[in-house]
Design an enzyme around this catalytic site. Structure first.
Site, mmCIF file in Angstrom:
data_model
loop_
_atom_site.group_PDB
_atom_site.id
_atom_site.type_symbol
_atom_site.label_atom_id
_atom_site.label_comp_id
_atom_site.label_asym_id
_atom_site.label_seq_id
_atom_site.Cartn_x
_atom_site.Cartn_y
_atom_site.Cartn_z
ATOM 1 N N MET A 1 -11.831 -5.849 49.539
ATOM 2 C CA MET A 1 -10.714 -4.963 49.338
ATOM 3 C C MET A 1 -11.165 -3.532 49.628
ATOM 4 O O MET A 1 -11.689 -2.849 48.760
ATOM 5 C CB MET A 1 -10.210 -5.104 47.896
ATOM 6 C CG MET A 1 -9.298 -3.999 47.480
ATOM 7 S SD MET A 1 -8.746 -4.086 45.784
ATOM 8 C CE MET A 1 -10.204 -3.590 44.913
ATOM 9 N N PRO A 2 -10.998 -3.056 50.845
ATOM 10 C CA PRO A 2 -11.354 -1.671 51.163
ATOM 11 C C PRO A 2 -10.416 -0.680 50.482
ATOM 12 O O PRO A 2 -9.204 -0.884 50.414
ATOM 13 C CB PRO A 2 -11.188 -1.594 52.678
ATOM 14 C CG PRO A 2 -11.229 -2.995 53.154
ATOM 15 C CD PRO A 2 -10.657 -3.806 52.047
ATOM 16 N N VAL A 3 -11.004 0.386 49.971
ATOM 17 C CA VAL A 3 -10.256 1.496 49.395
ATOM 18 C C VAL A 3 -10.693 2.753 50.134
ATOM 19 O O VAL A 3 -11.875 3.075 50.174
ATOM 20 C CB VAL A 3 -10.532 1.644 47.883
ATOM 21 C CG1 VAL A 3 -9.790 2.847 47.319
ATOM 22 C CG2 VAL A 3 -10.164 0.373 47.134
ATOM 23 N N TYR A 39 -6.306 -0.420 50.668
ATOM 24 C CA TYR A 39 -5.669 0.640 49.890
ATOM 25 C C TYR A 39 -6.051 1.999 50.466
ATOM 26 O O TYR A 39 -7.216 2.245 50.762
ATOM 27 C CB TYR A 39 -6.108 0.581 48.431
ATOM 28 C CG TYR A 39 -5.673 -0.689 47.749
ATOM 29 C CD1 TYR A 39 -4.482 -0.742 47.044
ATOM 30 C CD2 TYR A 39 -6.448 -1.840 47.843
ATOM 31 C CE1 TYR A 39 -4.074 -1.926 46.424
ATOM 32 C CE2 TYR A 39 -6.047 -3.023 47.237
ATOM 33 C CZ TYR A 39 -4.864 -3.060 46.532
ATOM 34 O OH TYR A 39 -4.458 -4.215 45.931
#
Length: 65
Positions: A1-3, A39
């Site tokens: 999950m890249p932020v 995100y």
């Protein structure tokens, strides 16, 4: 999950949607991540809260007219 955290001067709200989409597309393409799990967080910063070369950017803007 890249932020992805993007800090930029306030007042660029009209560009945020396009920036978010292009950043998401690039990560999905190059990292193979499902866009639903990417995100993008925008942090609007006032020019008086950002310094460049030891000087507040608000002061730099005043000097440049």
């Amino acid at each position: 999950m890249p932020v992805v955290n993007i800090q930029m001067f306030e007042g660029r709200d009209s560009a945020k949607s396009a920036i978010a989409q292009e950043v998401t597309d690039a990560i999905a393409k190059h990292a193979g991540v499902d866009p639903n799990y990417i995100y993008v967080i925008f942090n609007d910063v006032k020019t008086e809260n950002w310094a460049i070369s030891g000087e507040l950017f608000s002061e730099t803007l005043k000097k440049s007219g």
